[in-house]
Design a protein around this motif. Sequence first.
Motif, PDB file in Angstrom:
ATOM      1  N   LEU A 103     -12.681   0.208  -3.192  1.00 44.93           N
ATOM      2  CA  LEU A 103     -12.360   0.625  -4.312  1.00 44.93           C
ATOM      3  C   LEU A 103     -10.903   1.407  -4.160  1.00 44.93           C
ATOM      4  CD1 LEU A 103     -15.215   2.366  -6.200  1.00 44.93           C
ATOM      5  CD2 LEU A 103     -14.213   0.173  -7.042  1.00 44.93           C
ATOM      6  N   LEU A 104      -9.989   1.161  -5.211  1.00 41.94           N
ATOM      7  CA  LEU A 104      -8.935   1.813  -5.093  1.00 41.94           C
ATOM      8  C   LEU A 104      -8.825   3.602  -5.595  1.00 41.94           C
ATOM      9  CD1 LEU A 104      -5.552   1.747  -4.950  1.00 41.94           C
ATOM     10  CD2 LEU A 104      -5.542   1.241  -7.455  1.00 41.94           C
ATOM     11  N   ARG A 105      -8.547   4.424  -4.496  1.00 45.45           N
ATOM     12  CA  ARG A 105      -9.007   5.854  -4.896  1.00 45.45           C
ATOM     13  C   ARG A 105      -7.883   6.602  -5.280  1.00 45.45           C
ATOM     14  NH1 ARG A 105     -11.829   7.340   0.517  1.00 45.45           N
ATOM     15  NH2 ARG A 105     -10.320   6.178   1.303  1.00 45.45           N
ATOM     16  N   GLY A 106      -6.662   6.106  -4.957  1.00 41.93           N
ATOM     17  CA  GLY A 106      -5.509   6.909  -5.623  1.00 41.93           C
ATOM     18  C   GLY A 106      -4.659   5.602  -6.531  1.00 41.93           C
TER      19      GLY A 106
ATOM     20  N   GLU B 170      -6.577 -11.504   8.025  1.00 45.12           N
ATOM     21  CA  GLU B 170      -6.684 -10.432   8.728  1.00 45.12           C
ATOM     22  C   GLU B 170      -6.420  -9.228   7.721  1.00 45.12           C
ATOM     23  OE1 GLU B 170      -7.317  -9.616  12.062  1.00 45.12           O
ATOM     24  OE2 GLU B 170      -7.840 -11.931  11.849  1.00 45.12           O
ATOM     25  N   LEU B 171      -5.634  -9.336   6.802  1.00 44.23           N
ATOM     26  CA  LEU B 171      -5.489  -8.110   5.661  1.00 44.23           C
ATOM     27  C   LEU B 171      -6.898  -7.788   5.165  1.00 44.23           C
ATOM     28  CD1 LEU B 171      -3.633  -6.175   4.243  1.00 44.23           C
ATOM     29  CD2 LEU B 171      -3.424  -8.334   2.587  1.00 44.23           C
ATOM     30  N   VAL B 172      -7.513  -8.712   4.802  1.00 42.16           N
ATOM     31  CA  VAL B 172      -9.050  -8.463   4.048  1.00 42.16           C
ATOM     32  C   VAL B 172     -10.023  -7.737   5.109  1.00 42.16           C
ATOM     33  CG1 VAL B 172     -11.057  -9.287   3.026  1.00 42.16           C
ATOM     34  CG2 VAL B 172      -8.723 -10.788   2.706  1.00 42.16           C
ATOM     35  N   LYS B 173      -9.779  -7.880   6.331  1.00 46.76           N
ATOM     36  CA  LYS B 173     -10.398  -6.930   7.266  1.00 46.76           C
ATOM     37  C   LYS B 173      -9.886  -5.714   7.440  1.00 46.76           C
ATOM     38  CE  LYS B 173     -11.665 -11.195   9.839  1.00 46.76           C
ATOM     39  NZ  LYS B 173     -10.927 -11.643  11.227  1.00 46.76           N
ATOM     40  N   MET B 174      -8.649  -5.420   7.530  1.00 49.03           N
ATOM     41  CA  MET B 174      -7.883  -4.554   7.752  1.00 49.03           C
ATOM     42  C   MET B 174      -7.926  -3.341   6.443  1.00 49.03           C
ATOM     43  SD  MET B 174      -4.478  -5.987   9.153  1.00 49.03           S
ATOM     44  CE  MET B 174      -3.436  -4.438   9.098  1.00 49.03           C
ATOM     45  N   CYS B 175      -8.196  -4.146   5.297  1.00 46.96           N
ATOM     46  CA  CYS B 175      -8.496  -3.279   3.926  1.00 46.96           C
ATOM     47  C   CYS B 175      -9.819  -2.426   4.145  1.00 46.96           C
ATOM     48  CB  CYS B 175      -8.493  -4.085   2.949  1.00 46.96           C
ATOM     49  SG  CYS B 175      -6.743  -4.455   2.358  1.00 46.96           S
ATOM     50  N   ARG B 176     -10.848  -3.284   4.562  1.00 46.08           N
ATOM     51  CA  ARG B 176     -12.113  -2.639   4.942  1.00 46.08           C
ATOM     52  C   ARG B 176     -11.821  -1.571   5.921  1.00 46.08           C
ATOM     53  NH1 ARG B 176     -14.914  -8.378   4.925  1.00 46.08           N
ATOM     54  NH2 ARG B 176     -14.410  -8.735   2.662  1.00 46.08           N
TER      55      ARG B 176
ATOM     56  N   ALA C  99      -6.351  -4.296  -1.227  1.00 48.39           N
ATOM     57  CA  ALA C  99      -4.987  -5.022  -1.657  1.00 48.39           C
ATOM     58  C   ALA C  99      -5.497  -6.077  -2.664  1.00 48.39           C
ATOM     59  CB  ALA C  99      -4.626  -5.549  -0.330  1.00 48.39           C
ATOM     60  N   ALA C 100      -4.397  -6.153  -3.480  1.00 47.21           N
ATOM     61  CA  ALA C 100      -4.750  -7.301  -4.743  1.00 47.21           C
ATOM     62  C   ALA C 100      -3.546  -8.268  -4.528  1.00 47.21           C
ATOM     63  CB  ALA C 100      -4.574  -6.710  -6.186  1.00 47.21           C
ATOM     64  N   LEU C 101      -3.943  -9.492  -3.999  1.00 47.48           N
ATOM     65  CA  LEU C 101      -2.962 -10.496  -3.488  1.00 47.48           C
ATOM     66  C   LEU C 101      -2.373 -11.343  -4.775  1.00 47.48           C
ATOM     67  CD1 LEU C 101      -4.632 -11.951  -0.356  1.00 47.48           C
ATOM     68  CD2 LEU C 101      -2.016 -11.605  -0.523  1.00 47.48           C
TER      69      LEU C 101
END
Lengths: 475, 475
Positions: free
Chosen positions: A296-299, A394-400, A406-408
């Motif tokens: 979730l986007l927390r800020g 890779e970004l999808v993993k980094m987000c977790r 991230a919304a691409l």
Amino acid sequence: METFFNPQSVAVVGASNTLFNLAGTICNLLKHNNYHGRVYAVNRKGESVHGCPGYTSVLDIPDTVDLAVLLLSAQHVPQIVSDCGKKGIKNIIIESAGFSEAGEEGLKLQSEMEGYLRQYGMRLLGPNCLGTLNTHNGFCCFYGFVPEKYGDGFIAPGTISYIIQSGGIGVLVLDSFHKDVCKVNKMVSIGNKSDVDEADLIDYFNRDNTEVIGMYLENVRNGSKLMEAAKKVKKPILAFKVGRTSEGSKAAMSHTAGMANNDVIFDSACRQSGIIRLKSISELHSMPKMFTTMPLLRGNRIAVITNSGAFGGIAADLLVEAGLEMAVLSDDTQARLAKTGQLFNAKNPVDLGPAMAKQMFLDIFEILLSCDEVDGLLPVPNVWQDAVLEAIIELVKMCRHYDKPAALYIPNAIEKILGIRAKYQIPVFESPEEATRALAVSHQQHNYLLKKERYAYEGNHIQSSGKETESAVGV
Amino acid sequence: METFFNPQSVAVVGASNTLFNLAGTICNLLKHNNYHGRVYAVNRKGESVHGCPGYTSVLDIPDTVDLAVLLLSAQHVPQIVSDCGKKGIKNIIIESAGFSEAGEEGLKLQSEMEGYLRQYGMRLLGPNCLGTLNTHNGFCCFYGFVPEKYGDGFIAPGTISYIIQSGGIGVLVLDSFHKDVCKVNKMVSIGNKSDVDEADLIDYFNRDNTEVIGMYLENVRNGSKLMEAAKKVKKPILAFKVGRTSEGSKAAMSHTAGMANNDVIFDSACRQSGIIRLKSISELHSMPKMFTTMPLLRGNRIAVITNSGAFGGIAADLLVEAGLEMAVLSDDTQARLAKTGQLFNAKNPVDLGPAMAKQMFLDIFEILLSCDEVDGLLPVPNVWQDAVLEAIIELVKMCRHYDKPAALYIPNAIEKILGIRAKYQIPVFESPEEATRALAVSHQQHNYLLKKERYAYEGNHIQSSGKETESAVGV
């Protein structure tokens, strides 16, 4: 409720071998899906249909029956409901139209049928509906559905469950997931919802393997029941409702017999009970992936990364209009970004110009996800080179890892976006508006959960008008 | 201006055989397109590039040169511009970046170069741009463009001309037309527009074979010049501008050196000069087909035709929100509709339910297009059967006959919509929002032309704030 989605034995009443017989298509579909339960056909001649043994009445079936699916002329329905009661069937789906939406005669049939339901303590789904779909066991009683037309993957199992008041919308949603990264768990068409309604189903989807609940509503009959059900749920509930204007309400009324609802009241009910109201019908299938693939986007501070200066400006406009903010990067962060390679702009929007090296993208993603000034990313990369696609995976993993979403969006024609999304299984949105909206919707859900926790802590119910939620959706 | 799009001889300055040389890709592209004009390469070694004869200076080319395309380090540009002047070249495109958008040093180079332009009376396109594309003769000086990547039809000739302040947007637009029913005529990337600007080009596109003008702007330097140019034009001018918010303006400024403009002023300038302001970047390629395939919408009363009750309500909401109206059908019209077959609803929205006979669709289209209560159609048909597609193809002809437009949406996943649009060449929109918007935009253009005629008749200039236009876009 489980029996509606996973019956051990089903009677399809009205199914025959007559040309264009709609109930017969249900028998065909269940056979095609290799449904594990026992399926019986009930028709005047007692003939078998698509391999399902046939009987002239449900009372003649030499087996217990969990669920009866009725699809035949409305005038015959009350008698058959009575038979089902005698047979001890506890769950009925009536797909036939011709009840409360069809004037006085229909209302009479409806009240007669409801008498039997009460008498025997049966639960009813419908009338005037398509029934249920469960992608995990292949149960589906949507009539008129020709499986050969859709091909494999059309009902691939997933985790998004839908409550819909229109079969057409159901098909559109299913079809749209064909080229997407998340899939449907269960779908239920509620029609005139004279018994089971959206609140009962929210309750049920709160307890099964559903991750996100989607709703398409034409009317709400029992608003407080819906709100009470929704308030118990922490899963995201996404709702689209027609009837924002009086013309829309009128049109919906002729469709599923709903009363015109006051849209302002519905809107406020959604805010109070944490239902995320969708702005277009396509958001029903485009938004869920933001919840299934991302934290979730927390800020509300967003960093934009782009290869195209134009999309930096476009994204900035959209973010501000959605109630989010362009993150202000510290000098330190900017200095670290500048070291990753030849940037056009190290301020937000971060503009890589024509640079498309995988490591450069990864470095930038990492710097932005790990810095304190940024809550989420809106990357708009050019994908002319596979290296960029690898970086996005890779970004999808980094987000977790960093617990930031991230919304691409990829600035290509829609055809290419669909191809990339399906091939690489990355959660790409179809327009910059959609990607921005996904961030806003994610933040709205975060804020609602936060408020819910706070109120629970204070021992209160959630009753405020939800200021934070409002600002997040940019109303 | 014609020389920028149709030069008889071109010098590409900076083109060499060095790996990653960008100017060299222009020589390659012109050869690939079999461009009819003579193409010369100018580089330090005087080497030939992709079959284009090479020279060390434009002064050495033993031929008159119409157009010089410069793509080399900014610091060398002023000297080359001076050479071009001596050579008698009257048109220059400078694609190099590093001028006014790049701080003090860049400003100095820009002023030096502008001195030579004035001295020799040359017209300049750019700097910091991609130059021009003309699909009809294959002229294209967009650098970095690899023709093999795009395939046939990517630059198929059409009638929509674009003025863009970003190469990325240009590629997106071209790519999107691949699966659409209209195509590009010319495209010009204006970059920092230190001489030729959007107003000059509107003027030019008003006189060539252009049917619709599309613009992507990051800033407007000379608002009154733009307005004067636009007011002379009867062709639709569609404009998307970034910088609606201050964050968006800031981002755009770092891209093409524009000053932040007051968005409210731009909006009012558009209304006064008949420029249709677009709401999303995708409208740049989605809206033109409404003008090339359909008559203008002359009133605001719309009839919706659907196979899905849900979309009847969705369309009604959208039409009202867009400032249009649901047409109220007379008893006579309803009676005629009811005779076409088994309708679910003969009121507006006209709901055919599952009926999908070609003749029934044709009858309904004809009744609605010919009746006095309806100005335009919003058909949302199901296309499970080819008969419906055949009816839609006929509809396009009927719209011309009755001089009333239809904006089509097909309630399928986007993938299927694209397939149908490309295969049957019918102007289908990609969402109900987009179709509704097309009707609103068409009506806005009609109202503007009407007002223009009225003022011309009264011998006045158009100066009012455009009340009608406002209501049509539902602001």
